[in-house]
Write an enzyme that holds these catalytic residues in place. Structure first.
Site, short mmCIF file in Angstrom:
data_model
loop_
_atom_site.label_atom_id
_atom_site.label_comp_id
_atom_site.label_asym_id
_atom_site.label_seq_id
_atom_site.Cartn_x
_atom_site.Cartn_y
_atom_site.Cartn_z
CB CYS A 186 31.79 11.33 -9.82
SG CYS A 186 33.12 12.03 -10.85
CD GLU B 66 24.88 11.46 -12.55
OE1 GLU B 66 25.64 12.44 -12.48
OE2 GLU B 66 25.15 10.33 -12.09
CG HIS C 4 28.93 11.64 -13.64
ND1 HIS C 4 28.53 12.32 -12.51
CD2 HIS C 4 30.17 12.11 -13.94
CE1 HIS C 4 29.46 13.17 -12.15
NE2 HIS C 4 30.48 13.06 -13.00
#
Length: 227
Positions: free
Chosen positions: A77, A196, A194
Site C-alpha cells: 500500500c 493481509e 492490502h
C-alpha cells in the site's frame, strides 16, 4: 528472517498475523543496522505519504543498500508508493526511488459513483500498457509475486493515490482510471492493496514473496517434500 519495518504508519498487526499464519520468521528491527541480518524486507503502510518522511535518512539508506545488495523488498500500500520517486500527496518527501515514476491522486468519477478514496474489492488484470489493462482472463500473469494466481483474482484496496502503469507493472486494476496494482523489478516488489486483508489471494501473494526470500533451493526442496 524477514524485517518488518515499523515507521509509525504501518498496518503491522494484520501483516504480523498473516506472516505468522504462513509460518514465516520475522522481526521488527529497532535500528537500520539490524537489516544486515535479514533475508528480506517488508515495508507496509497506510495513510499520508508524508508519514514516509520517518524513513528519510538512515532507514532509507539502509533499505536502499540492502536492495542494491540483492535483498528482496516488498512494499504494501503506502509502502509500494514509497518505492517510486515520490508522490504528489507530499511533494517535499522523496520516495526510495528504486522504481521510476511518480504517484498521483486518483480522479474518481462522480457520475459513475466512483468515489475517492477508493475502498473495496477489485479484480487484478494483466496490464496492457499506459492506456489501460487487458480484459480479465486475457492471458496469464507474469512475475514471481503472482505465481499461481489467475487474472480476475479480487483483492482489497483502500487508497486515494496510485502509481502509473509502467514497464514494472505486472497487474493493474481500474477505478475510473487504470493504475498499477502490483509492481515487480528484480528483487523489488510492491502491491497497492492490502494482501493481509485479501483472503486467500492475498495470502498467496505473501507466500510467493516468502518463497523469493527463502531462495529457489529451499522452495525446490519444499516442493519435493510436498510431492
Amino acid at each position: 528472517m524477514i524485517a518488518l519495518i515499523d515507521y509509525g504508519a504501518g498496518n503491522l498487526t494484520s501483516v504480523r498475523k498473516a506472516l505468522t499464519s504462513l509460518g514465516a520468521d520475522y522481526d521488527t528491527p529497532s535500528s537500520p543496522q539490524e537489516l544486515a541480518r535479514c533475508s528480506a524486507v517488508i515495508v507496509p503502510g497506510v495513510g499520508n505519504f508524508a508519514a514516509t518522511s520517518a524513513l528519510v535518512g538512515p532507514w532509507r539508506d539502509a533499505i536502499g543498500a540492502a536492495v542494491r545488495g540483492g535483498t528482496p523488498l516488498f512494499g504494501i500500500c503506502l509502502g509500494m508508493q514509497w518505492l517510486f520517486e515520490g508522490s504528489d500527496e507530499a511533494p517535499e518527501v522523496p520516495g526510495l526511488g528504486v522504481l521510476p515514476g511518480r504517484v498521483t491522486r486518483l480522479r474518481g468519477n462522480a457520475e459513475a459513483r466512483l468515489k475517492i478514496p477508493h475502498v473495496g474489492w477489485n479484480g487484478l488484470a494483466v496490464p496492457r500498457g499506459p492506456e489501460g489493462s487487458a480484459p480479465l482472463g486475457h492471458r496469464n500473469f507474469t512475475g514471481r509475486l503472482l505465481s499461481r494466481l489467475e487474472p480476475g483474482a479480487h483483492v482489497y484496496f483502500t487508497h486515494s493515490y496510485a502509481a502509473p502503469v509502467t514497464a514494472d507493472c505486472v497487474a493493474a486494476t481500474t477505478h475510473a482510471e487504470t493504475f498499477a496494482a502490483v509492481v515487480e523489478r528484480g528483487n523489488v516488489f510492491g502491491v497497492q492493496f492490502h494482501p493481509e486483508k485479501s483472503s486467500e489471494a492475498g495470502l498467496q501473494i505473501i507466500r510467493n514473496f516468502l518463497d523469493v526470500a527463502r531462495g529457489p533451493a529451499v522452495v525446490a526442496r519444499r516442493a519435493e517434500a510436498e510431492c
